[in-house]
Design an enzyme around this catalytic site. Structure first.
Site, PDB file in Angstrom:
ATOM      1  N   GLU A   1      -5.448  36.341  -9.427  1.00 30.19           N
ATOM      2  CA  GLU A   1      -5.206  35.337  -8.556  1.00 30.19           C
ATOM      3  C   GLU A   1      -5.289  35.707  -6.931  1.00 30.19           C
ATOM      4  O   GLU A   1      -4.430  35.392  -6.156  1.00 30.19           O
ATOM      5  CB  GLU A   1      -3.866  34.815  -8.819  1.00 30.19           C
ATOM      6  CG  GLU A   1      -3.793  34.099 -10.203  1.00 30.19           C
ATOM      7  CD  GLU A   1      -2.730  33.184 -10.485  1.00 30.19           C
ATOM      8  OE1 GLU A   1      -1.811  33.059  -9.515  1.00 30.19           O
ATOM      9  OE2 GLU A   1      -2.660  32.478 -11.322  1.00 30.19           O
TER      10      GLU A   1
ATOM     11  N   GLU B   1      -4.392  32.686 -18.453  1.00 35.52           N
ATOM     12  CA  GLU B   1      -2.899  32.141 -18.608  1.00 35.52           C
ATOM     13  C   GLU B   1      -3.060  30.622 -18.600  1.00 35.52           C
ATOM     14  O   GLU B   1      -4.184  29.959 -18.201  1.00 35.52           O
ATOM     15  CB  GLU B   1      -2.252  32.394 -17.409  1.00 35.52           C
ATOM     16  CG  GLU B   1      -1.804  33.791 -16.776  1.00 35.52           C
ATOM     17  CD  GLU B   1      -1.089  33.922 -15.590  1.00 35.52           C
ATOM     18  OE1 GLU B   1      -0.321  32.820 -15.231  1.00 35.52           O
ATOM     19  OE2 GLU B   1      -1.134  35.075 -15.049  1.00 35.52           O
TER      20      GLU B   1
ATOM     21  N   TYR C   1      -3.598  25.866 -15.132  1.00 34.92           N
ATOM     22  CA  TYR C   1      -2.234  25.279 -15.472  1.00 34.92           C
ATOM     23  C   TYR C   1      -2.296  23.493 -15.057  1.00 34.92           C
ATOM     24  O   TYR C   1      -1.771  22.816 -15.590  1.00 34.92           O
ATOM     25  CB  TYR C   1      -0.839  25.809 -14.563  1.00 34.92           C
ATOM     26  CG  TYR C   1      -0.610  26.989 -14.994  1.00 34.92           C
ATOM     27  CD1 TYR C   1       0.412  27.261 -16.052  1.00 34.92           C
ATOM     28  CD2 TYR C   1      -1.070  28.241 -14.561  1.00 34.92           C
ATOM     29  CE1 TYR C   1       0.875  28.352 -16.508  1.00 34.92           C
ATOM     30  CE2 TYR C   1      -0.723  29.525 -14.793  1.00 34.92           C
ATOM     31  CZ  TYR C   1       0.238  29.581 -16.005  1.00 34.92           C
ATOM     32  OH  TYR C   1       0.581  30.730 -16.116  1.00 34.92           O
TER      33      TYR C   1
ATOM     34  N   ARG D   1      -1.582  41.091 -22.575  1.00 42.19           N
ATOM     35  CA  ARG D   1      -1.955  41.160 -21.278  1.00 42.19           C
ATOM     36  C   ARG D   1      -0.659  41.400 -20.459  1.00 42.19           C
ATOM     37  O   ARG D   1       0.410  40.600 -20.219  1.00 42.19           O
ATOM     38  CB  ARG D   1      -2.550  39.803 -20.718  1.00 42.19           C
ATOM     39  CG  ARG D   1      -2.659  39.753 -19.295  1.00 42.19           C
ATOM     40  CD  ARG D   1      -3.465  38.609 -18.611  1.00 42.19           C
ATOM     41  NE  ARG D   1      -3.892  38.426 -17.500  1.00 42.19           N
ATOM     42  CZ  ARG D   1      -3.451  37.824 -16.322  1.00 42.19           C
ATOM     43  NH1 ARG D   1      -2.205  36.867 -16.989  1.00 42.19           N
ATOM     44  NH2 ARG D   1      -3.551  37.850 -15.343  1.00 42.19           N
TER      45      ARG D   1
ATOM     46  N   ASN E   1      -6.747  31.434 -14.684  1.00 45.14           N
ATOM     47  CA  ASN E   1      -5.352  31.114 -14.937  1.00 45.14           C
ATOM     48  C   ASN E   1      -5.308  29.469 -14.631  1.00 45.14           C
ATOM     49  O   ASN E   1      -5.555  29.183 -13.683  1.00 45.14           O
ATOM     50  CB  ASN E   1      -4.294  31.814 -14.022  1.00 45.14           C
ATOM     51  CG  ASN E   1      -4.310  33.408 -14.427  1.00 45.14           C
ATOM     52  OD1 ASN E   1      -4.796  33.683 -15.458  1.00 45.14           O
ATOM     53  ND2 ASN E   1      -3.578  33.946 -13.727  1.00 45.14           N
TER      54      ASN E   1
ATOM     55  N   HIS F   1      -1.052  42.973  -9.899  1.00 46.94           N
ATOM     56  CA  HIS F   1      -0.667  41.416  -9.853  1.00 46.94           C
ATOM     57  C   HIS F   1       0.455  41.347  -8.778  1.00 46.94           C
ATOM     58  O   HIS F   1       1.800  41.353  -9.301  1.00 46.94           O
ATOM     59  CB  HIS F   1      -0.169  41.581 -11.340  1.00 46.94           C
ATOM     60  CG  HIS F   1       0.195  39.969 -12.055  1.00 46.94           C
ATOM     61  ND1 HIS F   1      -0.362  39.677 -13.030  1.00 46.94           N
ATOM     62  CD2 HIS F   1       0.856  39.134 -11.431  1.00 46.94           C
ATOM     63  CE1 HIS F   1      -0.011  38.205 -13.098  1.00 46.94           C
ATOM     64  NE2 HIS F   1       0.867  38.003 -12.169  1.00 46.94           N
TER      65      HIS F   1
HETATM   66  C1  NOJ Z   1       0.144  32.739 -12.290  1.00 42.09           C
HETATM   67  C2  NOJ Z   1       0.418  34.127 -12.080  1.00 42.09           C
HETATM   68  O1  NOJ Z   1      -0.297  34.997 -12.296  1.00 42.09           O
HETATM   69  C3  NOJ Z   1       1.910  34.272 -12.850  1.00 42.09           C
HETATM   70  O2  NOJ Z   1       2.450  35.558 -12.460  1.00 42.09           O
HETATM   71  C4  NOJ Z   1       3.060  33.372 -13.097  1.00 42.09           C
HETATM   72  O3  NOJ Z   1       4.028  33.599 -13.593  1.00 42.09           O
HETATM   73  C5  NOJ Z   1       2.191  32.058 -13.558  1.00 42.09           C
HETATM   74  N1  NOJ Z   1       1.062  31.732 -12.861  1.00 42.09           N
HETATM   75  C6  NOJ Z   1       3.133  30.978 -13.627  1.00 42.09           C
HETATM   76  O4  NOJ Z   1       3.224  30.151 -12.374  1.00 42.09           O
END
Ligand code: NOJ
Length: 519
Positions: free
Chosen positions: A205, A412, A348, A115, A346, A159
């Site tokens: 995002e 992600e 986390y 990606r 994404n 992006h």
């Molecule tokens: C989301 C973003 O899409 C990416 O650009 C960023 O580096 C990562 N999260 C980690 O924060």
């Protein structure tokens, strides 16, 4: 004659079925016993499931002023020194010059897909109009190299790296003119790369770009109004995040319509959008905080998912934001509804949410005041990051139950580390492998539970420039020596683990086992 023996009906049933028992047991074992998650392999994921890793143009390419590329708003921001350590992405991992080496590494790692994103200021440096032949050449080369190595290119069109010139000319995302220019940029991408790119993401995002850039003003173009953000040169935190998001949503839908009308029939690819998928949990077990977390999930995820699935913003946002939330005209709503073949997430971390009393003296709020919560970003700023893997399961359940179980790609997921010496070379990142293993286990269980997830990408393939943190925060499976002129790549233990998994090994191989990573 043998004496008659009375037996229970249950015993009779067992005797009658004795002959078929082994088969029966086998079926029961397979049907009810959960697969031992620790012994999972990639074969336990659905047919066609894609495993990859990712990056984005601004973060990985470098060559910022080379071959005709012009600045994006992130170049301006970093050059104005807004990062604590003064870092820029001028060189970063220099993938612009190392893409062949990187694709070789990806191939050896066993990635199904990579990606990446296409830098608008490299392909169309003035934002609209002329195409930069060197930009075209670079992305053609990268895509060809991936395909030559059997790796699917998954391309993100936008992006965060808006050409600075469009910011200066009409305020970037705040103007509806953005939609037209973005669609023309997407058209150039489809036309030139769509014969080989079968997976497109329109926008990355939008549900955080608009908060960072237009509410708290911590990111470019640094727009905010007091007290929601400080030191901005202009802005309106009560209105602009919603306007910018609205234009991103319409730009997304416009690119999807274009792709479906003009390219899909001949190129046959898929197109979607990628959202940040934070999961919000109540900070305490009070009903107020439970309601606040639900509201926050609607503001964060529903902001885009609701229009994408149902054609309008979530009712809770309509009620709370009122006229500051733009309206979708009938035609726009029809265009937005269903404008995806998949949705990327994404994921986390979780944020703990506390309900906030609305201060009636405060006439206008920002996004968090509108959601009637204490701004949960504070905890991230204070370094309180919680990443419980079960939250991914909750997110996927939420999507399944509230948004008609859309096809999802986890675009992600990854573990950042911030070593004391940012430039230290780190080979052993067993903690990262364990982090990813935990998430993949939850993902497997969610899929068994009906989630329509079709792919998983680790962030990131290698160390890159991290938005807001520069080179202090590293996510790479592969490391990059950012001090070396040649930006030497090296393989971390997490890359070896991922590689062994991708080559068919167990999700949790015994520690210290020989791993078949080929590099
Ligand atoms: C989301 C973003 O899409 C990416 O650009 C960023 O580096 C990562 N999260 C980690 O924060």
């Amino acid at each position: 004659m043998a004496p008659l023996k009375l037996v229970s009906s249950g015993e009779l049933w067992i005797r009658a079925h004795m002959a078929r028992l082994p088969f029966f047991l086998l079926v029961v074992v397979f049907a009810v016993a959960p697969r031992d998650a620790s012994a999972l392999t990639r074969r336990d994921f659905p047919e066609g499931f894609v495993f990859g890793a990712g990056s984005s143009a601004f973060q990985v390419e470098g060559a910022a002023a080379e071959d005709g590329r012009k600045p994006s708003i992130w170049d301006t921001f970093t050059h104005e020194g807004y990062l604590n350590d003064g870092s820029t992405a001028d060189v970063s991992a220099d993938q612009y010059h190392h893409y062949k080496e990187d694709v070789k590494l990806m191939h050896e790692m066993g990635l199904d897909a990579y990606r990446f994103s296409i830098a608008w200021p490299r392909l169309i440096p003035d934002g609209r109009g002329e195409i930069n032949p060197k930009g075209l050449e670079y992305y053609n080369n990268l895509i060809d190299e991936l395909i030559l190595h059997g790796i699917q290119p998954h391309a993100t069109i936008y992006h965060f790296d808006l050409p600075q010139v469009l910011q200066d000319e009409y305020g970037g995302l705040l103007s509806p003119r953005f939609i037209e220019d973005y669609t023309a940029f997407a058209d150039v991408c489809f036309k030139n790369f769509g014969d080989r790119v079968m997976h497109w993401v329109t926008v990355n995002e939008p549900n955080i770009e608009t908060i960072g850039g237009y509410d708290i003003g911590s990111e470019p173009p640094r727009r905010c109004s007091y007290p929601f953000g400080e030191n901005c040169t202009g802005g309106n935190s009560s209105a602009e995040p919603y306007i910018a998001a609205h234009h991103l949503l319409l730009a997304h839908a416009s690119a999807v319509s274009l792709y479906r009308d003009k390219y899909k029939a001949t190129q046959g690819g898929q197109i979607g959008i990628t959202l940040l998928g934070w999961w919000h949990e109540p900070a305490t077990n009070t009903s107020q905080d439970a309601a606040a977390a639900t509201r926050m999930n609607d503001f964060h995820i529903g902001w885009f998912m609701h229009p994408l699935v149902y054609g309008d913003y979530p009712p809770v946002m309509r009620i709370r934001v009122g006229d500051r939330l733009p309206r979708l005209a009938e035609e726009e709503s029809a265009k937005v509804r269903g404008s995806f073949d998949f949705v990327g997430f994404n994921h986390y971390l979780i944020l703990r949410v506390q309900s906030a009393e609305i201060d009636s003296a405060q006439k206008l709020g920002d996004y968090y005041v509108d959601a009637a919560v204490q701004n949960p970003l504070q905890s991230i700023a204070e370094g309180q990051i919680e990443s419980p893997p079960w939250a991914l399961g909750k997110l996927l359940d939420h999507l399944k139950l509230n948004y008609e179980n859309p096809p999802v790609i986890i675009h992600e997921n990854g573990d950042g580390d911030a070593p004391d010496t940012p430039s230290a070379i780190e080979y052993d990142d067993e903690y990262r492998s364990e982090f990813l293993q935990d998430y993949l286990e939850v993902l497997y269980l969610s899929i068994r539970n009906g989630s329509n997830t079709r792919g998983y990408f680790v962030w990131s393939f290698l160390d890159v420039f991290e938005f807001l943190f520069g080179y202090k925060l590293r996510f790479g499976l592969c490391g990059v020596d950012m001090n070396a002129d040649g930006r030497t790549r090296y393989v971390r233990s997490s890359a070896r683990w991922y590689s062994s998994f991708l080559h068919g090994g167990e999700l949790r191989p015994p520690v210290h086992s020989d791993r078949p990573y080929v590099v």
